[in-house]
Design a protein around this motif. Structure first.
Motif, PDB file in Angstrom:
ATOM      1  N   THR A   1      -6.901  -4.740  -1.437  1.00 31.01           N
ATOM      2  CA  THR A   1      -7.520  -5.979  -0.957  1.00 31.01           C
ATOM      3  C   THR A   1      -8.195  -6.728  -2.107  1.00 31.01           C
ATOM      4  O   THR A   1      -8.012  -7.940  -2.256  1.00 31.01           O
ATOM      5  CB  THR A   1      -8.544  -5.675   0.154  1.00 31.01           C
ATOM      6  OG1 THR A   1      -7.853  -5.077   1.261  1.00 31.01           O
ATOM      7  CG2 THR A   1      -9.260  -6.930   0.620  1.00 31.01           C
ATOM      8  N   GLU A   2      -8.948  -6.011  -2.913  1.00 28.74           N
ATOM      9  CA  GLU A   2      -9.615  -6.644  -4.059  1.00 28.74           C
ATOM     10  C   GLU A   2      -8.610  -7.265  -5.022  1.00 28.74           C
ATOM     11  O   GLU A   2      -8.786  -8.382  -5.492  1.00 28.74           O
ATOM     12  CB  GLU A   2     -10.469  -5.616  -4.805  1.00 28.74           C
ATOM     13  CG  GLU A   2     -11.694  -5.174  -4.052  1.00 28.74           C
ATOM     14  CD  GLU A   2     -12.397  -3.989  -4.708  1.00 28.74           C
ATOM     15  OE1 GLU A   2     -11.914  -3.470  -5.748  1.00 28.74           O
ATOM     16  OE2 GLU A   2     -13.449  -3.577  -4.176  1.00 28.74           O
ATOM     17  N   ARG A   3      -7.558  -6.549  -5.340  1.00 22.55           N
ATOM     18  CA  ARG A   3      -6.547  -7.035  -6.286  1.00 22.55           C
ATOM     19  C   ARG A   3      -5.809  -8.240  -5.724  1.00 22.55           C
ATOM     20  O   ARG A   3      -5.573  -9.217  -6.431  1.00 22.55           O
ATOM     21  CB  ARG A   3      -5.539  -5.929  -6.632  1.00 22.55           C
ATOM     22  CG  ARG A   3      -6.084  -4.816  -7.456  1.00 22.55           C
ATOM     23  CD  ARG A   3      -6.492  -5.235  -8.880  1.00 22.55           C
ATOM     24  NE  ARG A   3      -7.831  -5.770  -8.922  1.00 22.55           N
ATOM     25  CZ  ARG A   3      -8.274  -6.777  -9.683  1.00 22.55           C
ATOM     26  NH1 ARG A   3      -7.480  -7.403 -10.499  1.00 22.55           N
ATOM     27  NH2 ARG A   3      -9.508  -7.186  -9.641  1.00 22.55           N
TER      28      ARG A   3
ATOM     29  N   SER B   1      -5.463   2.518  -2.524  1.00 16.00           N
ATOM     30  CA  SER B   1      -6.378   2.441  -1.381  1.00 16.00           C
ATOM     31  C   SER B   1      -6.391   1.019  -0.823  1.00 16.00           C
ATOM     32  O   SER B   1      -6.137   0.046  -1.546  1.00 16.00           O
ATOM     33  CB  SER B   1      -7.802   2.847  -1.799  1.00 16.00           C
ATOM     34  OG  SER B   1      -8.420   1.815  -2.537  1.00 16.00           O
ATOM     35  N   ARG B   2      -6.706   0.885   0.448  1.00 15.28           N
ATOM     36  CA  ARG B   2      -6.788  -0.429   1.088  1.00 15.28           C
ATOM     37  C   ARG B   2      -7.828  -1.306   0.394  1.00 15.28           C
ATOM     38  O   ARG B   2      -7.605  -2.492   0.179  1.00 15.28           O
ATOM     39  CB  ARG B   2      -7.113  -0.283   2.581  1.00 15.28           C
ATOM     40  CG  ARG B   2      -6.015   0.406   3.378  1.00 15.28           C
ATOM     41  CD  ARG B   2      -6.344   0.513   4.851  1.00 15.28           C
ATOM     42  NE  ARG B   2      -6.288  -0.776   5.522  1.00 15.28           N
ATOM     43  CZ  ARG B   2      -5.172  -1.377   5.933  1.00 15.28           C
ATOM     44  NH1 ARG B   2      -3.999  -0.817   5.714  1.00 15.28           N
ATOM     45  NH2 ARG B   2      -5.222  -2.548   6.536  1.00 15.28           N
ATOM     46  N   LYS B   3      -8.958  -0.700   0.036  1.00  9.47           N
ATOM     47  CA  LYS B   3     -10.043  -1.447  -0.610  1.00  9.47           C
ATOM     48  C   LYS B   3      -9.591  -2.029  -1.952  1.00  9.47           C
ATOM     49  O   LYS B   3      -9.782  -3.214  -2.222  1.00  9.47           O
ATOM     50  CB  LYS B   3     -11.256  -0.538  -0.803  1.00  9.47           C
ATOM     51  CG  LYS B   3     -12.436  -1.217  -1.486  1.00  9.47           C
ATOM     52  CD  LYS B   3     -13.579  -0.221  -1.668  1.00  9.47           C
ATOM     53  CE  LYS B   3     -14.820  -0.853  -2.223  1.00  9.47           C
ATOM     54  NZ  LYS B   3     -14.793  -1.167  -3.625  1.00  9.47           N
ATOM     55  N   VAL B   4      -8.987  -1.206  -2.781  1.00 15.66           N
ATOM     56  CA  VAL B   4      -8.544  -1.675  -4.102  1.00 15.66           C
ATOM     57  C   VAL B   4      -7.436  -2.708  -3.956  1.00 15.66           C
ATOM     58  O   VAL B   4      -7.441  -3.739  -4.631  1.00 15.66           O
ATOM     59  CB  VAL B   4      -8.107  -0.493  -4.996  1.00 15.66           C
ATOM     60  CG1 VAL B   4      -7.457  -0.981  -6.287  1.00 15.66           C
ATOM     61  CG2 VAL B   4      -9.297   0.413  -5.299  1.00 15.66           C
TER      62      VAL B   4
ATOM     63  N   ASN C   1      -6.883 -10.369  -3.432  1.00 14.30           N
ATOM     64  CA  ASN C   1      -7.826 -11.490  -3.414  1.00 14.30           C
ATOM     65  C   ASN C   1      -7.959 -12.101  -4.810  1.00 14.30           C
ATOM     66  O   ASN C   1      -8.004 -13.328  -4.958  1.00 14.30           O
ATOM     67  CB  ASN C   1      -9.194 -11.056  -2.894  1.00 14.30           C
ATOM     68  CG  ASN C   1      -9.194 -10.801  -1.398  1.00 14.30           C
ATOM     69  OD1 ASN C   1      -8.335 -11.287  -0.668  1.00 14.30           O
ATOM     70  ND2 ASN C   1     -10.159 -10.028  -0.939  1.00 14.30           N
TER      71      ASN C   1
ATOM     72  N   GLN D   1       0.833  -1.204   0.000  1.00 16.64           N
ATOM     73  CA  GLN D   1       0.000   0.000   0.000  1.00 16.64           C
ATOM     74  C   GLN D   1       0.868   1.255   0.000  1.00 16.64           C
ATOM     75  O   GLN D   1       0.625   2.189  -0.761  1.00 16.64           O
ATOM     76  CB  GLN D   1      -0.934  -0.004   1.202  1.00 16.64           C
ATOM     77  CG  GLN D   1      -1.891   1.172   1.181  1.00 16.64           C
ATOM     78  CD  GLN D   1      -2.743   1.255   2.430  1.00 16.64           C
ATOM     79  OE1 GLN D   1      -2.392   0.742   3.478  1.00 16.64           O
ATOM     80  NE2 GLN D   1      -3.877   1.916   2.289  1.00 16.64           N
TER      81      GLN D   1
END
Length: 151
Positions: free
Chosen positions: A54-56, A49-52, A58, A43
């Motif tokens: 995390t999605e990537r 962003s943490r959200k993006v 995963n 990060q």
């Protein structure tokens, strides 16, 4: 907006894009390859962003390109390339070679690659320009080049 599913296309390039075609994915793979393996490190390096992120992560784990390995009890994980992921780094090395040739400008390439088999710094050519041996991600060490950011 729904993302197009390239996995069903009868095209290896499209299928590959389904795995790493989102712009952050190749940069995450690059970072893991050079040793930036923990979420907070990724990060910070990418400014994502943490959200993006995390999605990537995963997605890349689900695709079998990265593996999670716990490093404490919270649980927290570091990410490692699988064999499948390491082969994708070969593709990234070719992309970097193109970028070095066409986009690096006067500063020169930001990273140099030293080939394990001969110990020489070489350009990306899928074969070592010094010894002619195959040159893949597991055969080189990334070294800072003349265009690397000053530390």
């Amino acid at each position: 907006m729904q993302r197009t599913n390239f996995a069903e296309m009868a095209c290896s390039i499209a299928r590959t894009l389904d795995v790493i075609g989102e712009p952050w994915s190749p940069l995450i793979l690059r970072d893991v390859w050079v040793g930036i393996t923990r979420f907070d490190q990724l990060q910070a390096d990418l400014g994502i962003s943490r959200k993006v992120l995390t999605e990537r992560l995963n997605h890349l784990v689900a695709q079998g390109v990265l593996e999670r390995h716990p490093y404490d009890r919270r649980p927290r994980y570091e990410y490692r390339l699988t064999d499948k992921g390491t082969e994708l780094v070969d593709l990234l090395m070719v992309m970097a070679g193109w970028g070095d040739r066409w986009l690096a400008g006067e500063a020169g390439p930001p990273v140099l690659l030293r080939h394990h088999a001969c110990g020489e710094v070489s350009r990306v050519d899928l074969r070592c320009a010094h010894c002619g041996e195959p040159m893949h991600a597991g055969d080189v060490d990334p070294l800072p080049g003349p265009g690397a950011a000053a530390v």
